[in-house]
Design a protein around this motif. Structure first.
Motif, PDB file in Angstrom:
ATOM      1  N   MET A   1     105.256  53.118  20.091  1.00 29.81           N
ATOM      2  CA  MET A   1     105.522  52.400  18.859  1.00 29.81           C
ATOM      3  C   MET A   1     105.268  50.917  19.102  1.00 29.81           C
ATOM      4  N   GLU A   2     104.536  50.286  18.183  1.00 32.89           N
ATOM      5  CA  GLU A   2     104.216  48.870  18.339  1.00 32.89           C
ATOM      6  C   GLU A   2     105.423  48.002  18.028  1.00 32.89           C
ATOM      7  N   ALA A   3     105.505  46.921  18.774  1.00 31.31           N
ATOM      8  CA  ALA A   3     106.574  45.957  18.514  1.00 31.31           C
ATOM      9  C   ALA A   3     106.279  45.212  17.220  1.00 31.31           C
ATOM     10  N   GLN A   4     107.311  44.898  16.491  1.00 31.98           N
ATOM     11  CA  GLN A   4     107.136  44.156  15.251  1.00 31.98           C
ATOM     12  C   GLN A   4     106.859  42.691  15.559  1.00 31.98           C
ATOM     13  N   VAL A   5     106.158  42.045  14.635  1.00 33.91           N
ATOM     14  CA  VAL A   5     105.900  40.621  14.772  1.00 33.91           C
ATOM     15  C   VAL A   5     107.215  39.898  14.521  1.00 33.91           C
ATOM     16  N   SER A   6     107.557  39.015  15.421  1.00 37.09           N
ATOM     17  CA  SER A   6     108.823  38.311  15.263  1.00 37.09           C
ATOM     18  C   SER A   6     108.702  37.241  14.190  1.00 37.09           C
ATOM     19  N   PRO A   7     109.803  36.983  13.487  1.00 36.44           N
ATOM     20  CA  PRO A   7     109.777  35.910  12.485  1.00 36.44           C
ATOM     21  C   PRO A   7     109.410  34.564  13.115  1.00 36.44           C
ATOM     22  N   SER A   8     109.732  34.389  14.397  1.00 34.56           N
ATOM     23  CA  SER A   8     109.423  33.111  15.037  1.00 34.56           C
ATOM     24  C   SER A   8     107.909  32.908  15.166  1.00 34.56           C
ATOM     25  N   LEU A   9     107.148  33.990  15.351  1.00 34.25           N
ATOM     26  CA  LEU A   9     105.691  33.875  15.433  1.00 34.25           C
ATOM     27  C   LEU A   9     105.112  33.405  14.103  1.00 34.25           C
ATOM     28  N   SER A  10     105.541  34.036  13.031  1.00 31.05           N
ATOM     29  CA  SER A  10     105.039  33.608  11.717  1.00 31.05           C
ATOM     30  C   SER A  10     105.541  32.212  11.377  1.00 31.05           C
ATOM     31  N   GLN A  11     106.756  31.879  11.784  1.00 31.94           N
ATOM     32  CA  GLN A  11     107.293  30.539  11.548  1.00 31.94           C
ATOM     33  C   GLN A  11     106.486  29.490  12.311  1.00 31.94           C
ATOM     34  N   GLN A  12     106.131  29.788  13.554  1.00 34.65           N
ATOM     35  CA  GLN A  12     105.319  28.857  14.339  1.00 34.65           C
ATOM     36  C   GLN A  12     103.950  28.651  13.694  1.00 34.65           C
ATOM     37  N   PHE A  13     103.375  29.726  13.180  1.00 42.19           N
ATOM     38  CA  PHE A  13     102.079  29.621  12.512  1.00 42.19           C
ATOM     39  C   PHE A  13     102.175  28.687  11.306  1.00 42.19           C
ATOM     40  N   VAL A  14     103.200  28.886  10.489  1.00 39.60           N
ATOM     41  CA  VAL A  14     103.396  28.037   9.311  1.00 39.60           C
ATOM     42  C   VAL A  14     103.619  26.588   9.741  1.00 39.60           C
ATOM     43  N   GLU A  15     104.412  26.380  10.769  1.00 40.03           N
ATOM     44  CA  GLU A  15     104.675  25.022  11.240  1.00 40.03           C
ATOM     45  C   GLU A  15     103.401  24.335  11.727  1.00 40.03           C
ATOM     46  N   ILE A  16     102.521  25.085  12.391  1.00 44.93           N
ATOM     47  CA  ILE A  16     101.245  24.517  12.839  1.00 44.93           C
ATOM     48  C   ILE A  16     100.379  24.139  11.638  1.00 44.93           C
ATOM     49  N   MET A  17     100.357  25.002  10.637  1.00 42.18           N
ATOM     50  CA  MET A  17      99.566  24.706   9.433  1.00 42.18           C
ATOM     51  C   MET A  17     100.077  23.435   8.756  1.00 42.18           C
ATOM     52  N   VAL A  18     101.381  23.300   8.639  1.00 44.56           N
ATOM     53  CA  VAL A  18     101.970  22.113   8.012  1.00 44.56           C
ATOM     54  C   VAL A  18     101.693  20.876   8.865  1.00 44.56           C
ATOM     55  N   LEU A  19     101.839  21.003  10.172  1.00 42.90           N
ATOM     56  CA  LEU A  19     101.571  19.893  11.085  1.00 42.90           C
ATOM     57  C   LEU A  19     100.125  19.406  10.945  1.00 42.90           C
ATOM     58  N   LEU A  20      99.199  20.333  10.934  1.00 44.03           N
ATOM     59  CA  LEU A  20      97.791  19.963  10.770  1.00 44.03           C
ATOM     60  C   LEU A  20      97.548  19.301   9.416  1.00 44.03           C
TER      61      LEU A  20
END
Length: 144
Positions: A1-20
């Motif tokens: 069974m695959e591990a679920q994507v953690s909310p922190s991964l998606s949060q980091q992605f959003v934070e990088i987009m905002v930072l850029l």
């Protein structure tokens, strides 16, 4: 069974987009309204797309996209021709003028990036290059 994507991964992605956006994108003037500029970006690496294809990629209604395309045609940034396979459809392609506008804008982005990259050491720039290359590969894999 695959591990679920953690909310922190998606949060980091959003934070990088905002930072850029806040520290880079927002500081560079876009030469057209964003919706028109987005159309040029979508068309840059294609042989042409239909209005429906473009509207799906940019998540803009087909009716609104028709108006955007008409403005770009009037300005000489794109052309629209009947599809040779299905003459009921129109194929939108970027013009030389549209490509030139994008290339000039991307050059401004590149220069701005290089200017700020000078704040990093040589090793940090090399590390960033490696990270960005891998980031690009993984994002492409996610949305393939």
């Amino acid at each position: 069974m695959e591990a679920q994507v953690s909310p922190s991964l998606s949060q980091q992605f959003v934070e990088i987009m905002v930072l850029l956006h806040n520290n880079f994108g927002r500081q560079t003037q876009v030469p057209l309204p964003l919706n028109q500029f987005g159309v040029l970006c979508v068309l840059m690496d294609t042989q042409g797309l239909t209005i429906t294809d473009i509207s799906r990629q940019l998540n803009i209604s087909k009716q609104q996209m028709t108006n955007i395309i008409d403005k770009l045609v009037s300005a000489g940034y794109v052309s629209k021709e009947p599809d040779p396979v299905d003459r009921r459809r129109l194929v939108i392609t970027i013009s030389r003028k549209g490509k030139k506008l994008l290339e000039e804008h991307m050059e401004q982005f590149r220069q701005r990036f290089e200017s700020h990259a000078q704040n990093l050491t040589r090793d940090e720039r090399q590390e960033l290059a490696t990270i960005l290359r891998r980031y690009y590969e993984l994002i492409n894999k996610m949305f393939a």
